[in-house]
Write a protein that holds these residues in place. Structure first.
Motif, short mmCIF file in Angstrom:
data_model
loop_
_atom_site.label_atom_id
_atom_site.label_comp_id
_atom_site.label_asym_id
_atom_site.label_seq_id
_atom_site.Cartn_x
_atom_site.Cartn_y
_atom_site.Cartn_z
N SER A 132 19.97 -77.17 -39.49
CA SER A 132 20.01 -77.12 -38.04
C SER A 132 21.44 -76.82 -37.60
CB SER A 132 19.53 -78.44 -37.44
OG SER A 132 18.17 -78.66 -37.74
N LEU A 133 21.60 -76.33 -36.39
CA LEU A 133 22.92 -75.94 -35.90
C LEU A 133 23.91 -77.09 -35.99
CD1 LEU A 133 24.69 -73.80 -34.45
CD2 LEU A 133 23.92 -74.82 -32.28
N VAL A 134 23.54 -78.25 -35.46
CA VAL A 134 24.42 -79.42 -35.48
C VAL A 134 23.68 -80.56 -36.18
CG1 VAL A 134 25.74 -81.08 -34.13
CG2 VAL A 134 25.50 -78.72 -33.31
N TYR B 98 17.97 -87.26 -35.21
CA TYR B 98 17.50 -85.88 -35.20
C TYR B 98 18.69 -84.95 -34.94
CZ TYR B 98 17.67 -86.38 -30.09
OH TYR B 98 18.08 -86.60 -28.80
N PRO B 99 18.59 -83.69 -35.36
CA PRO B 99 19.70 -82.75 -35.18
C PRO B 99 19.66 -82.08 -33.81
CG PRO B 99 17.94 -81.68 -36.37
CD PRO B 99 17.47 -83.11 -36.12
N ILE B 100 20.73 -81.39 -33.48
CA ILE B 100 20.79 -80.54 -32.29
C ILE B 100 20.59 -79.11 -32.74
CG2 ILE B 100 22.30 -79.71 -30.44
CD1 ILE B 100 23.58 -82.49 -30.43
N LYS B 101 19.59 -78.44 -32.18
CA LYS B 101 19.14 -77.17 -32.74
C LYS B 101 19.69 -75.93 -32.04
CE LYS B 101 14.80 -79.04 -34.55
NZ LYS B 101 15.06 -78.70 -35.94
N THR B 102 20.18 -76.08 -30.82
CA THR B 102 20.66 -74.91 -30.08
C THR B 102 22.02 -75.18 -29.46
OG1 THR B 102 19.67 -75.52 -27.96
CG2 THR B 102 18.27 -74.32 -29.52
N LEU B 103 22.75 -74.09 -29.19
CA LEU B 103 24.03 -74.20 -28.52
C LEU B 103 23.86 -74.70 -27.09
CD1 LEU B 103 26.80 -73.59 -29.72
CD2 LEU B 103 26.74 -71.36 -28.57
N GLU B 104 22.75 -74.32 -26.47
CA GLU B 104 22.47 -74.76 -25.11
C GLU B 104 22.26 -76.28 -25.05
OE1 GLU B 104 22.08 -70.60 -25.57
OE2 GLU B 104 20.97 -72.18 -26.62
N GLU B 105 21.58 -76.81 -26.05
CA GLU B 105 21.36 -78.26 -26.12
C GLU B 105 22.67 -79.00 -26.33
OE1 GLU B 105 18.85 -81.51 -28.82
OE2 GLU B 105 18.62 -79.36 -29.19
N LEU B 106 23.54 -78.43 -27.15
CA LEU B 106 24.86 -79.03 -27.37
C LEU B 106 25.67 -79.02 -26.08
CD1 LEU B 106 27.12 -80.10 -29.25
CD2 LEU B 106 27.69 -77.71 -29.74
N SER C 108 24.63 -78.84 -22.96
CA SER C 108 24.05 -79.65 -21.88
C SER C 108 24.35 -81.14 -22.04
CB SER C 108 22.54 -79.45 -21.83
OG SER C 108 21.90 -80.08 -22.95
N ARG C 109 24.77 -81.55 -23.22
CA ARG C 109 25.02 -82.96 -23.55
C ARG C 109 23.76 -83.80 -23.37
NH1 ARG C 109 27.98 -85.73 -20.71
NH2 ARG C 109 29.14 -86.93 -22.25
N SER C 110 22.60 -83.18 -23.52
CA SER C 110 21.34 -83.90 -23.34
C SER C 110 21.14 -84.97 -24.39
CB SER C 110 20.16 -82.91 -23.37
OG SER C 110 20.09 -82.24 -24.61
N TYR C 111 21.82 -84.85 -25.53
CA TYR C 111 21.69 -85.86 -26.58
C TYR C 111 22.07 -87.24 -26.05
CZ TYR C 111 22.15 -88.18 -31.09
OH TYR C 111 22.01 -89.04 -32.14
N PHE C 112 23.09 -87.29 -25.18
CA PHE C 112 23.58 -88.57 -24.67
C PHE C 112 22.64 -89.16 -23.62
CE2 PHE C 112 27.41 -86.25 -26.04
CZ PHE C 112 27.81 -87.11 -27.05
N GLU C 113 21.66 -88.38 -23.17
CA GLU C 113 20.66 -88.88 -22.23
C GLU C 113 19.35 -89.23 -22.94
OE1 GLU C 113 20.27 -85.79 -19.37
OE2 GLU C 113 22.36 -85.92 -18.70
N SER C 114 19.34 -89.02 -24.24
CA SER C 114 18.14 -89.30 -25.03
C SER C 114 17.89 -90.79 -25.13
CB SER C 114 18.30 -88.71 -26.43
OG SER C 114 17.36 -89.23 -27.33
N PHE C 115 16.62 -91.16 -25.20
CA PHE C 115 16.26 -92.56 -25.45
C PHE C 115 16.82 -93.03 -26.79
CE2 PHE C 115 13.41 -95.63 -27.48
CZ PHE C 115 13.39 -96.65 -26.54
N HIS C 116 16.96 -92.11 -27.74
CA HIS C 116 17.35 -92.46 -29.10
C HIS C 116 18.86 -92.60 -29.28
CE1 HIS C 116 13.20 -91.49 -30.45
NE2 HIS C 116 13.28 -90.62 -29.46
N TYR C 117 19.65 -92.05 -28.34
CA TYR C 117 21.11 -92.03 -28.50
C TYR C 117 21.72 -93.41 -28.78
CZ TYR C 117 25.88 -92.36 -26.68
OH TYR C 117 27.19 -92.69 -26.49
N PRO C 118 21.42 -94.47 -28.00
CA PRO C 118 22.08 -95.76 -28.26
C PRO C 118 21.79 -96.32 -29.65
CG PRO C 118 21.01 -95.76 -26.11
CD PRO C 118 20.53 -94.55 -26.83
N PHE C 119 20.63 -95.97 -30.21
CA PHE C 119 20.26 -96.48 -31.53
C PHE C 119 21.00 -95.76 -32.66
CE2 PHE C 119 16.67 -97.38 -28.76
CZ PHE C 119 16.39 -98.70 -29.06
#
Length: 714
Positions: free
Chosen positions: A145-147, A62-70, A72-83
């Motif tokens: 999407s932004l990213v 999935y994409p990163i939609k906001t600058l705030e999400e980018l 926060s680095r929340s993507y790396f805490e996602s359940f989906h990140y390792p996959f």
């Protein structure tokens, strides 16, 4: 946005802006609504919760939609990140781009993240894919999407074929203006966000970014924009050798959103601090030549855009895309094909498979082949295109379910396109419906051939230097009657001496004058191989030569001298076989390695296998459902040398015979998520088997594979 239009870009922006805002809101709701579904063809229930990336679920991209999400680095805490990590390194002798005109393919289709978002694979056997990687240098995954983070299936397959993969950073419309105001507020903030993008590419294993700033900027923001672009380029280069940051022709150095369609003083400062520029596609015939003059020694870093949908693009795109390519090749600049999914989205006749092969054959005619393989060993191909109706492993069908997973693409053959206008010849095509030796595909050869005739089909164009050790070839074949299939190999010495070697299962004098050497193969005894498959093997010594071409050769054996035709056949059957011109054979796989270069699988007790996020759901009175994440790693702490794992399950019940193992899917990382698996009420324990797969096509025996045992009563 990479707009397609006949109107001026400014006019389109003003006309479409209100509609675009409405569309974005509706589309955002739809994506959140859809993403939680395990099957892209399933309809959503009215009470489907919003997508929560922290909650265990079927892994998606999935994409990163906001600058705030980018930030926060929340993507790396996602359940989906390792996959979402790519598991295939870029297969290339050099990290640098070749010094010649290059081809970018930018994938833009239905907003992105369709069937390809299902990391462990989807269920649509007709899902979109690209398989003409031998024509491509750089692949860009694009969305609005932004990213845009490329799904790992694209990175894995592109890397296998030597193609670099870029994600997209885009700002557009009012939201894009807000993003730029924050991003470019200071030089420090610009460099900080560049660092976040670098981190994403490094951690997920792709090769850089397309930067598309498609908003009007203030003049005082331009220095910080340059700092952002320059910092990102330098960070990527220092972290990923050979990485790329490419600028899209949109905003100019005076802050105006004014597409130039050529390299000039208004966009060259961005070109100078990045690795290239993706020109807008409404260029005129003399613009490539003008751009090359401005670029000087970097003319190959100018990628002139071509919109396959054709609206406003030079030459009209669509089936005339090669017309624009001819101009660019002649002027010595590079090309960027945008949205080749046009073939799929517009249902070009007669079928996607045929239309896709036809369209890319026109690209090949204009541009030429850019990637050569095999170039390293071991080399293995089962011709899988990443979708199909079954899955086979070493000749045995382990699943009859339809599926799609671009990560499963093997090295793709360079089959010449034919419209079958000569029905008396041999039709050659990749087939996903016929039984396969491995994966879900094969190459089928079908038609008519005289007993003393032969037919040759190009498979691969390689660049493999042979050393002291001999080459070990194996390939699998299924055929009817006296149809036979061999391999023709072309070798070139350092003095340009050419030697042709033919590998055949039945030696015939008809080939003695056509090839330098004819070698009769041996049959490899492989226990467990399904009936009908014959495994041929041969050893070749060609030290100092380069393997440059691999072709398939169709021919017929003489039944009266062929030990593979049962002697019990009546003379009438033999006569009918001799007189028939019908030809049918299937090539299941090709494997090339040096002798002794075999996969050594770690023993099962070398692995630490765990179950996480175990969740039971009460179902009917006959059972319940199980969801869990299975992970595995080597106990010694070393990284695994393997990137593919087949996952099986056995459901065990006390007092009952052992159940046959069932195939669940394939993992490209050391984790697999099992979603809502039905478990009968009498099941006492569940055994998950992780079968390790080698790069030469070999697989570990199931009895020797690591396992995870789950007690249903625990």
């Amino acid at each position: 946005m990479l707009l397609r239009a006949y109107f001026s870009r400014e006019t389109l922006v003003s006309l479409l802006k209100p509609l675009r805002l409405i569309h974005r809101k509706a589309r955002t709701f739809f994506l959140f609504f859809k993403m939680s579904q395990p099957d892209s063809d399933q309809s959503s229930a009215p009470n489907t919760p919003p997508f929560d990336p922290s909650r265990p679920d079927v892994p998606i991209s999935y994409p990163i939609k906001t600058l705030e999400e980018l930030e926060s680095r929340s993507y790396f805490e996602s359940f989906h990140y390792p996959f979402n990590k790519s598991s295939v390194a870029l297969q290339s002798r050099s990290s640098s781009l070749p010094n010649r005109p290059r081809l970018i393919v930018c994938h833009d289709m239905s907003g992105g993240y369709g069937d390809d978002k299902w990391v462990q694979g989807g269920t649509n056997p007709n899902a979109y894919a690209i398989w003409h990687w031998y024509l491509i240098d750089i692949f860009i995954y694009f969305s609005h999407s932004l990213v845009t983070v490329p799904p790992p299936c694209w990175t894995n397959t592109a890397h296998k074929h030597g193609v670099k993969v870029l994600g997209t950073f885009i700002t557009e419309w009012d939201e894009g203006k807000r993003v730029c105001n924050k991003l470019l507020s200071t030089k420090e903030s610009a460099e900080r966000y560049a660092g976040y993008l670098k981190e994403l590419a490094v951690e997920l294993g792709f090769d850089g970014w397309l930067i598309n700033m498609e908003v009007k900027l203030e003049l005082d923001q331009i220095p910080n924009l340059k700092a952002f672009l320059s910092s990102l380029t330098q960070m990527m280069h220092s972290s990923v050798p050979g990485s790329l940051v490419i600028w899209y022709d949109s905003v100019t150095t005076d802050g105006k959103l004014n597409w130039q369609d050529q390299l000039n003083e208004k966009n060259k400062p961005f070109f100078d601090i990045s690795d290239g520029i993706f020109m807008n596609y409404t260029w005129k015939k003399n613009y490539p030549n003008l751009s090359a003059a401005v670029a000087g020694e970097r003319k190959f870093d100018v990628y002139m855009g071509i919109d396959v949908f054709g609206r406003g693009t030079f030459g009209g795109g669509q089936w005339n895309t090669n017309g624009a390519l001819d101009v660019l090749k002649n002027d010595g600049v590079s090309a960027a094909i945008f949205a080749p999914g046009w073939i799929y989205e517009t249902n070009q006749p007669p079928s996607f498979q045929t239309a896709q092969n036809h369209w890319w054959s026109l690209v090949e005619k204009s541009w030429g082949i850019t990637q050569n393989y095999p170039s390293v060993l071991p080399f293995y191909s089962n011709f899988d295109q990443g979708h199909g109706y079954h899955v086979s492993i070493e000749g045995e069908e382990v699943s009859d379910a339809s599926w799609c997973n671009i990560s499963s693409q093997s090295f793709q053959p360079l089959l010449a396109f034919t419209d079958n206008s000569t029905p008396d010849g041999i039709l050659v095509h990749v087939d996903s419906r016929e039984a396969s030796y491995s994966g879900g595909g094969n190459i089928t050869f079908k038609g008519n051939l005289d007993d003393n005739g032969d037919f040759t089909a190009r498979l691969f164009q390689g660049d493999l230097l042979l050393g002291d050790l001999p080459l070990h070839f194996t390939y699998s074949v299924r055929s009817d009657n006296n149809s036979r299939l061999g391999l023709f190999l072309n070798f070139v010495s350092t003095l340009n001496e050419i030697k042709s070697v033919l590998l055949v299962s039945w030696n015939s004098n008809q080939f003695s004058s056509k090839f330098s050497t004819v070698i009769r193969t041996c049959q490899l005894e492989k226990p467990g191989t399904a009936p009908g498959w014959v495994i041929e093997e041969s050893i070749i010594r060609m030290k100092g030569y380069r393997l440059t071409e691999i072709h398939a050769v169709c021919y017929k054996s003489k039944p009266e001298f062929d030990e593979r035709i049962p002697k019990s056949k009546s003379s009438q059957d033999t006569s009918r076989t001799q007189n028939s011109t019908e030809y049918y054979a299937v090539l299941g796989h090709i494997s090339i390695k040096t002798c002794g270069q075999n996969s050594e699988f770690p023993p099962s007790d070398s692995w630490l296998v765990e179950g996480q996020y175990i969740q039971w759901t009460t179902g009917s009175k006959d059972g319940k459902s199980l969801s869990l994440k299975i992970t595995w790693k080597l106990k010694d702490g070393n990284d695994s040398a393997f990137s593919t794992y087949n996952i099986y399950v056995e459901k065990l019940a006390e007092g009952k015979p052992k159940e046959e193992h069932s195939y669940l899917g394939v993992a490209r990382v050391e984790a697999f998520y099992v979603h809502n698996m039905a478990v009968p009420s009498d099941t006492s324990s569940i055994k998950f088997i992780i079968q390790v797969c080698g790069g030469d096509g070999s697989v570990q025996k199931l009895d020797d594979s690591p396992v995870f045992l789950l007690d249903t009563e625990a």
